[in-house]
Design an enzyme around this catalytic site. Sequence first.
Site, PDB file in Angstrom:
ATOM      1  N   GLU A 275       0.868  -1.195   0.000  1.00 41.16           N
ATOM      2  CA  GLU A 275       0.000   0.000   0.000  1.00 41.16           C
ATOM      3  C   GLU A 275       0.893   1.230   0.000  1.00 41.16           C
ATOM      4  O   GLU A 275       1.866   1.276   0.754  1.00 41.16           O
ATOM      5  CB  GLU A 275      -0.877  -0.013   1.267  1.00 41.16           C
ATOM      6  CG  GLU A 275      -1.596   1.305   1.502  1.00 41.16           C
ATOM      7  CD  GLU A 275      -2.453   1.331   2.775  1.00 41.16           C
ATOM      8  OE1 GLU A 275      -2.977   0.268   3.169  1.00 41.16           O
ATOM      9  OE2 GLU A 275      -2.570   2.415   3.367  1.00 41.16           O
TER      10      GLU A 275
ATOM     11  N   GLU B 214      -2.604  11.006   3.065  1.00 38.51           N
ATOM     12  CA  GLU B 214      -3.646  10.626   4.010  1.00 38.51           C
ATOM     13  C   GLU B 214      -3.720  11.766   5.001  1.00 38.51           C
ATOM     14  O   GLU B 214      -2.682  12.336   5.379  1.00 38.51           O
ATOM     15  CB  GLU B 214      -3.253   9.340   4.744  1.00 38.51           C
ATOM     16  CG  GLU B 214      -4.126   8.166   4.381  1.00 38.51           C
ATOM     17  CD  GLU B 214      -3.997   7.038   5.385  1.00 38.51           C
ATOM     18  OE1 GLU B 214      -5.023   6.676   5.978  1.00 38.51           O
ATOM     19  OE2 GLU B 214      -2.878   6.557   5.578  1.00 38.51           O
TER      20      GLU B 214
END
Length: 632
Positions: free
Chosen positions: A147, A152
């Site tokens: 990932e 984020e």
Amino acid sequence: MMGMALAVLAGCGQEKPTEYEGWKLVWHDEFDKDGVPDPDSWIFEEGFVRNKELQWYQSQNAECKDGFLVIEGRKERVKNPDYNADGKSWRESREFAEYTSSSVQTRGKREFLYGRFEVRAKIPVASGAWPAIWTLGIQKPWPSCGEIDIMEYYKIGGEPHILANAAWGTNRKDIPKWNSSKLPYAKFISRDPEWAAKFHVWRMDWDQEFIRLYLDDELLNEIPLSTTVNGSEGNHINPFKTPHYILLNLAMGGNGGEVDESLLPLRYEIDYVRVYQKKKEPYTAFHPGKIWEDTDGVHINAHGGGILYHNGTYYWYGEHKSEHSSSALVGVRVYSSTDLYNWKNEGVALPVMPSGSGHKIEKGCVIERPKVIYNEKTKKFVMWFHLELKGQGYAAAEYGVAASDTPVGPFRFLYASRSCPGVWPQNMSEVEIAKARSFKDFSRKGKEWKQNVIDGMCVARDMKIGQMARDMTLFVDDDGKAYHIFSSEENHTLHIAELTEDYLYHTDKYVRILPGGHNEAPAIFKKEGVYWMITSGCTGWKPNAARLSRATSIWGPWESLPNPCVGEKAELTFDSQSTYILPVEGKRDTWIFMADRWRPKNPIDARYIWLPIAFEDGKPVLKWADEWKMSE
Ligand code: GAL
């Protein structure tokens, strides 16, 4: 300029993709067509989200409007179909999700390996917002798929942060390993109080060596791919060397904090997603020590290699190495080229046999230094290599032989063996043989051990089972006779063994050369009747100083000469170990010294050191060059 600055402030879409020199735009979505996100590129992932709080439901709240993709976080109650009043699992524990949002993904539609990824977006920063720009590897399951969080935004200890991360697999299922950069959001606001009202550009530059994550051109995290290999649960592969797809999503609640309902709906606006990949120009020079990409852009995987020239094409055979292991998990790979700079992957020339088959070349064995020669008489391509049996370390010390009707194979494995069992070398006299035979204690002890090896102790010891055969090369002489040159006698003495006319066997005629010299990695060439050999010392994967020797007959005597390397790092052969010397076809007096710069912690990342062999005062000399070309 003024106009542009205003346009950016007003939040208009940026029209034209930037052109980067050396890069090509391979896919982009500017979200210019109003309506649902382009179904050729995007899918919605729908459903209740795996989150303890079960606050939101992933719905289809994403729409293109005025040049932006807008993902909305709304207050909307959705019943959980899995709800069960007695339920213990997260799926069953809540009857309703209170909010809806969206996750759009390019899974199955647009998947990329390496490149420059750019996303211009304005993110919601209100409490409860948890927006992200991320990628997942196409192979499941998480986390061993890999990932990458290009962006984020969520709360850590109650404080919002901007994160730039990668995660991959460990030895335990579901437990990822993270490389995270966590920057307090306050840092951005202190620099620019209007930060949240503006669009920003998140960028990832991803290649075979690094993932670099940027925000508005500021590097937030740099992740070396040498560190991102999965553990046993993720099959020890590197999930960042496989294609990934892109996800844009807005989660609500959880680490985003309590949703502030007075600020709903949340708006996450994305101006564009652009993916660039490096334009691949053909190589016009050698770049020793650099990543050497094949014509598909992947680092060549042919270590400890050798080259065959056949009908106008060069074939490069070498060990396929993996990320966590130097053992043969795949086999011997082959590449082809007509100019020696640009190599096409021709696949696996000699595949290993399945694990558990008990075959001598079963997956997990050690196959090293494969060399291929062509036999004019039989029209067969013949491969010899150093073989160690699975699970036995380096104890077997055998050579293996395989053959094929074509240069790219697949080669058929024929046999593996110790060398010349029952036969004494040509260059040991009766007296020497008698002395060698007199050894009764073969244990490695005392100072005399080395002298005993010189006196043929190992030859006598291994007479029945055959001589050890480790690091090796092949050499075909002007008269078509071929020779197998290899480290024997616990790597203390080189042997040169003649091959049969079909190149498939030893004739049993062999000599010991440079006894006790501790030579490995032999590479040999011939110039005007003189044989030149470059070898290394024996320090495993660590480099040492190259050695040079010469002879006027292949059978010797061989005379030792000093290290042929000069200049910085000459004492370490420029951080490498010899593997082959290539006579360049059609170019008089042109030889290329081929060596390996090993990376034992990440064997697949080992580098190739190819340098020209010059002659000075009648002797070969090797000098470092960052970049060089063959003369026209
Ligand atoms: C090197 C040798 C390699 C490999 C390695 C194992 O010295 O040249 O081919 O056998 O040792 O440690």
